[in-house]
Each structure stands twice: as C-alpha cells, then as structure tokens.
Write a protein that holds these residues in place. Structure first.
Motif, short mmCIF file in Angstrom:
data_model
loop_
_atom_site.label_atom_id
_atom_site.label_comp_id
_atom_site.label_asym_id
_atom_site.label_seq_id
_atom_site.Cartn_x
_atom_site.Cartn_y
_atom_site.Cartn_z
N SER A 134 0.85 -1.19 0.00
CA SER A 134 0.00 0.00 0.00
C SER A 134 0.89 1.24 0.00
N PHE A 135 0.32 2.37 -0.43
CA PHE A 135 1.15 3.57 -0.49
C PHE A 135 0.32 4.84 -0.37
N GLN A 136 1.04 5.93 -0.11
CA GLN A 136 0.46 7.26 -0.04
C GLN A 136 1.26 8.19 -0.94
N LEU A 137 0.59 9.18 -1.50
CA LEU A 137 1.24 10.22 -2.28
C LEU A 137 0.73 11.58 -1.81
N SER A 138 1.56 12.60 -2.01
CA SER A 138 1.17 13.95 -1.61
C SER A 138 1.79 14.96 -2.56
N ILE A 139 1.09 16.08 -2.72
CA ILE A 139 1.67 17.23 -3.41
C ILE A 139 1.33 18.48 -2.62
N LEU A 140 2.32 19.32 -2.39
CA LEU A 140 2.16 20.62 -1.74
C LEU A 140 2.49 21.67 -2.79
N LYS A 141 1.52 22.48 -3.16
CA LYS A 141 1.75 23.44 -4.25
C LYS A 141 1.07 24.76 -3.96
N SER A 142 1.54 25.80 -4.64
CA SER A 142 0.94 27.12 -4.49
C SER A 142 -0.42 27.14 -5.18
N ALA A 143 -1.22 28.12 -4.83
CA ALA A 143 -2.55 28.27 -5.43
C ALA A 143 -2.41 28.99 -6.77
N ASP A 144 -2.25 28.21 -7.85
CA ASP A 144 -2.08 28.78 -9.19
C ASP A 144 -0.96 29.81 -9.24
N GLY A 145 0.14 29.51 -8.57
CA GLY A 145 1.30 30.40 -8.58
C GLY A 145 1.28 31.49 -7.52
N ASN A 146 0.23 31.54 -6.73
CA ASN A 146 0.14 32.54 -5.65
C ASN A 146 0.69 31.93 -4.37
N PRO A 147 1.83 32.42 -3.86
CA PRO A 147 2.44 31.80 -2.69
C PRO A 147 1.72 32.09 -1.38
N ALA A 148 0.66 32.89 -1.43
CA ALA A 148 -0.08 33.20 -0.21
C ALA A 148 -0.87 31.99 0.30
N CYS A 149 -1.06 30.98 -0.57
CA CYS A 149 -1.84 29.81 -0.17
C CYS A 149 -1.11 28.55 -0.60
N CYS A 150 -0.96 27.60 0.33
CA CYS A 150 -0.39 26.29 0.01
C CYS A 150 -1.53 25.28 -0.06
N CYS A 151 -1.67 24.64 -1.19
CA CYS A 151 -2.67 23.58 -1.38
C CYS A 151 -2.01 22.25 -1.03
N ARG A 152 -2.57 21.56 -0.05
CA ARG A 152 -2.00 20.30 0.43
C ARG A 152 -2.92 19.15 0.05
N CYS A 153 -2.45 18.29 -0.83
CA CYS A 153 -3.28 17.19 -1.32
C CYS A 153 -2.63 15.86 -0.93
N PHE A 154 -3.45 14.95 -0.41
CA PHE A 154 -2.97 13.63 0.03
C PHE A 154 -3.83 12.53 -0.59
N TYR A 155 -3.17 11.45 -1.00
CA TYR A 155 -3.86 10.35 -1.67
C TYR A 155 -3.38 9.03 -1.04
N HIS A 156 -4.34 8.19 -0.66
CA HIS A 156 -4.04 6.92 -0.01
C HIS A 156 -4.54 5.77 -0.88
N TYR A 157 -3.68 4.79 -1.11
CA TYR A 157 -4.02 3.63 -1.92
C TYR A 157 -3.79 2.37 -1.07
N ASP A 158 -4.89 1.84 -0.49
CA ASP A 158 -4.78 0.77 0.49
C ASP A 158 -4.44 -0.58 -0.13
N ALA A 159 -4.95 -0.85 -1.32
CA ALA A 159 -4.74 -2.16 -1.94
C ALA A 159 -4.50 -1.98 -3.43
N PRO A 160 -3.31 -1.53 -3.81
CA PRO A 160 -3.02 -1.33 -5.23
C PRO A 160 -3.15 -2.63 -6.01
#
Length: 234
Positions: A134-160
């Motif tokens: 099983s695995f997890q992935l994540s991406i931390l990125k700016s809001a369309d290039g605006n550094p005032a906001c960090c978009c934090r996305c997490f993805y969990h795959y329990d049984a690939p």
C-alpha cells in the motif's frame, strides 16, 4: 478508469520536472517505486544519483561547477523501518524523522510547504510505500502560482492492483513560470518484469535534453528483499 501509458505520458511532456511512480508488479509479488529528476540549468543538470545505506542521494557530478546546492542536493529515497520514502526534496528527512518518532506521513508534510523558488514555487511531491505494498502520495503546491496559499493534497491507496501504479510529477510541462502539476496522480500500467526493464523504458521516454537521473526499486512484498536500477546521464 483506463490505465495510461507511462511511456506516452513522458514522451508527450518535454518537461515533467521531477516524478514519482509507486505501484505493484504485474504478478503482484513486488511493490515498485521510481523517481526521476530533470533539469534546465547547468546547475540542475550537474547531478547524479548515488546509493546510500538506506536509499540514494543526489551528488554533484562536477563539484567545481556546482553554484547553488540548495533545493537540488538531498536524499530522494530513504528507508524508515521497512517503509520506503520517496520525495523531490529535503522533506524526505522530515517524513523519516516523523515516522521514526511515531507520527505520520501527513503530519510531516503539514509542517512543510512548496519550494521557495519564486516564480515557479515548485511543488513538493512525496510518497510513502509500505511493506504490504500500500502507499500514499502527496503534493504541496501554491494556489495557481500565488504563494499566499499552500494547497496540500494527500492520496491513499490501500490495496493497489497488480500491474498498475500512480504517477505524480512537479510540472504540467515547460514554461516560464513553470506550471504546477494538476489533478490526481495518474493511474498507469506497470507490466515491466524487472527494475532494469522499467528503468530502460522510462529513461528512453524522458526528454534527452532535460533528463538527469532515474532510480527504480522492486521490493518483494513477502520478505522485503529488493533490487535497484539507477540511470545517470553523466
């Protein structure tokens, strides 16, 4: 959902930047991890992957030509127990420290943000491959290039499922500034019988003007024994 062809995705994108693939082999016996880096500047291209006791690190191919080690010299792959951490920056060490202290992948990445390389604000992409596949992935990125906001996305795959994985990378393509990855990690087919076979396929597909280094690991789920393949342009 249809599985995408990783080779085609890479050939159609001249600059995906840095990329992570996590998944499972076609026979279901192996957990798979892959990580590649690309570079447009001489400083970024002046790198190789070298093995370490618990993974790999980036190293200057020619130390005399290294002008700025920040953001490009780090440990992309490290073990934490039997788990494997794969990231595109020094957050590898953050994740490892958190896990070894009993905290989580998500908690670790909530303490970090995207890279401070204005105007690109390169996303931090990270993965954690567990001993059971099983695995997890994540991406931390700016809001369309605006550094005032960090978009934090997490993805969990329990049984690939056998013969498939997920692919996430830093950039949608080339540009100025570089456009950040969008959407969920891409579902891809993983039918390569060995780490060398997958490494050869990915390495050939990466843009020859920008590719720098590639790492692939196949981990046998039954006992944790693994095999690696590394490709360096220099």
């Amino acid at each position: 959902m249809k599985k995408s062809d990783l080779t085609a995705l890479l050939r159609d994108n001249p600059y995906p930047g840095r990329g992570i693939v996590l998944g499972r082999s076609a026979d279901g016996a192996f957990a798979i991890a892959a990580y590649f880096i690309m570079g447009r500047s001489e400083n970024s291209r002046n790198r190789v992957f070298v093995p370490t006791e618990d993974g790999i690190r980036t190293q200057a191919h020619d130390p005399a030509k290294m002008t700025d080690p920040s953001l490009i010299i780090y440990h992309p792959v490290r073990m934490a127990g039997r788990g494997l951490i794969v990231t595109n920056g020094d957050q590898t060490d953050t994740v490892r420290d958190y896990i070894l202290s009993g905290r989580t992948f998500v908690e670790a990445l909530k303490s970090r943000t995207f890279e401070p390389d204005d105007p690109n604000f390169t996303p931090r992409i990270s993965g954690l491959l567990s001993p059971d596949g099983s695995f997890q992935l994540s991406i931390l990125k700016s809001a369309d290039g605006n550094p005032a906001c960090c978009c934090r996305c997490f993805y969990h795959y329990d049984a690939p499922l056998a013969g498939e994985g997920r692919f996430i990378h830093t950039y949608q393509g080339d540009g100025s500034p570089l456009p950040s990855f969008e959407g969920e990690p891409v579902r891809i087919a993983l039918e390569d019988p060995s780490p060398d076979a997958l490494a050869d396929r990915v390495w050939t597909a990466l843009n020859p003007d920008n590719k720098v280094s590639l790492f692939v690991r196949y981990i046998r789920i039954s006992d944790g024994i693994y095999q690696d393949a590394i490709r360096n342009l220099r």
